[in-house]
Design an enzyme around this catalytic site. Structure first.
Site, short mmCIF file in Angstrom:
data_model
loop_
_atom_site.label_atom_id
_atom_site.label_comp_id
_atom_site.label_asym_id
_atom_site.label_seq_id
_atom_site.Cartn_x
_atom_site.Cartn_y
_atom_site.Cartn_z
N SER A 255 0.84 -1.21 0.00
CA SER A 255 0.00 0.00 0.00
C SER A 255 0.87 1.25 0.00
O SER A 255 0.39 2.34 -0.32
CB SER A 255 -0.93 0.01 1.22
N LYS B 245 4.80 -11.30 2.98
CA LYS B 245 3.37 -11.53 2.79
C LYS B 245 3.10 -11.58 1.30
O LYS B 245 3.71 -10.82 0.53
CB LYS B 245 2.54 -10.41 3.44
N GLU C 234 -0.27 -12.37 -1.72
CA GLU C 234 -1.72 -12.38 -1.88
C GLU C 234 -2.18 -13.61 -2.66
O GLU C 234 -1.51 -14.04 -3.60
CB GLU C 234 -2.18 -11.12 -2.63
N GLU D 22 -8.99 -9.70 4.26
CA GLU D 22 -9.35 -8.33 3.92
C GLU D 22 -10.75 -8.24 3.32
O GLU D 22 -11.08 -8.94 2.35
CB GLU D 22 -8.31 -7.73 2.94
O1 KIV Z 1 -0.34 -3.38 1.64
C1 KIV Z 1 -0.91 -3.33 2.75
O2 KIV Z 1 -0.85 -2.33 3.48
C2 KIV Z 1 -1.66 -4.49 3.17
C3 KIV Z 1 -2.56 -4.34 4.37
C4 KIV Z 1 -3.78 -3.64 3.97
C5 KIV Z 1 -2.84 -5.64 4.99
O3 KIV Z 1 -1.60 -5.50 2.56
#
Ligand code: KIV
Length: 257
Positions: free
Chosen positions: A45, A113, A115, A182
């Site tokens: 983000s 992380k 997706e 989410e």
């Molecule tokens: O990119 C991000 O900030 C995220 C959060 C919204 C979990 O993936």
């Protein structure tokens, strides 16, 4: 003691809720860490809130590395997780290991992380964890798929909900240590949280997750636009504007210095 991935599972068992926020630079990371946040996420983000892109898609691994290195210097206690940006892991498990490996080796993050769910992403998570790289999953609304899904709530029908549940189970079986849920219905998030032994971290997924995450720019009231489920705890944008206007007035009227 610094937070570990193993501790997170114990916290789920103990009913201790996990506090997660995003960071994109040293100063912010140090504040969040010293305030006692459990997980600091260098979320992609940052493409939107720090780099001004329209979506998260354009941000590169080089840009994420740059921000993750700065955040690393500010974090002493929290678990530091970094997003794998779009198209740095979807091609193959080898590509994912290479990208994640760079984030661990060069930026010093402790986990990545990514997706998506079953089946190809779960296979990639398995290969990453076999390589010793801790992985946080992310299902439901996955912003890297914005051109397919938009930003609307996911899992609204029974079938869609069962698909998300199956993805979460597959990620846990592949070795993920936690999963972000989410923008899905709270009842579905509760069901997933109950089925999994690893913690769920919710964003727009109701109160029954094992932890919550917000994009820090939204939480501080810095963002120009934010999702309906975000909560701002202050309006930093207005406060900065007022401070800048006061400074400008004082400089122009020779009150300062
Ligand atoms: O990119 C991000 O900030 C995220 C959060 C919204 C979990 O993936």
């Amino acid at each position: 003691m610094p937070v570990t991935t193993r501790q997170l599972r114990q916290w789920k068992q103990q009913g201790r809720t996990i506090v997660t926020l995003t960071a994109w630079d040293y100063a912010l990371a140090a504040i969040l860490d010293q305030a006692g946040v459990d997980i600091i996420l260098v979320g992609d983000s940052l493409a939107m809130v720090a780099l001004g892109y329209e979506t998260t898609l354009p941000v590169t691994l080089t840009e994420m590395l740059h921000h993750a290195k700065a955040v690393r210097r500010g974090v002493k206690q929290a678990l530091l997780v970094c997003d794998l940006p779009f198209l740095t892991y979807q091609e193959s498990p080898q590509q994912a290991i290479h990208s994640a490996g760079r984030l661990l080796k060069e930026a010093g993050v402790q986990a990545v992380k990514l997706e998506g769910g079953y089946p190809t992403i779960a296979e990639t998570v398995l290969r990453l964890t076999q390589a010793g790289i801790p992985v946080m999953g992310h299902v439901g609304l996955t912003p890297q798929s914005v051109h397919q899904l938009g930003y609307q709530q996911q899992g609204q029908t029974d079938a869609a909900g069962q698909q998300i549940l199956a993805e979460a189970i597959a990620l846990e079986q592949a070795g993920a240590f936690a999963i972000v849920l989410e923008h899905i219905p709270a009842t579905l998030a509760a069901q997933i949280t109950q089925k999994l032994t690893i913690p769920t971290i919710g964003i727009g997924a109701g109160p029954h997750c094992n932890g919550q995450v917000l994009v820090t720019a939204d939480m501080l009231g810095l963002s120009q636009r934010q999702p309906p489920f975000a909560k701002s705890y202050m309006n930093l944008r207005d406060q900065i504007t007022q401070a800048v206007q006061q400074y400008s007035t004082e400089v122009r009227s020779h009150q300062f210095p």
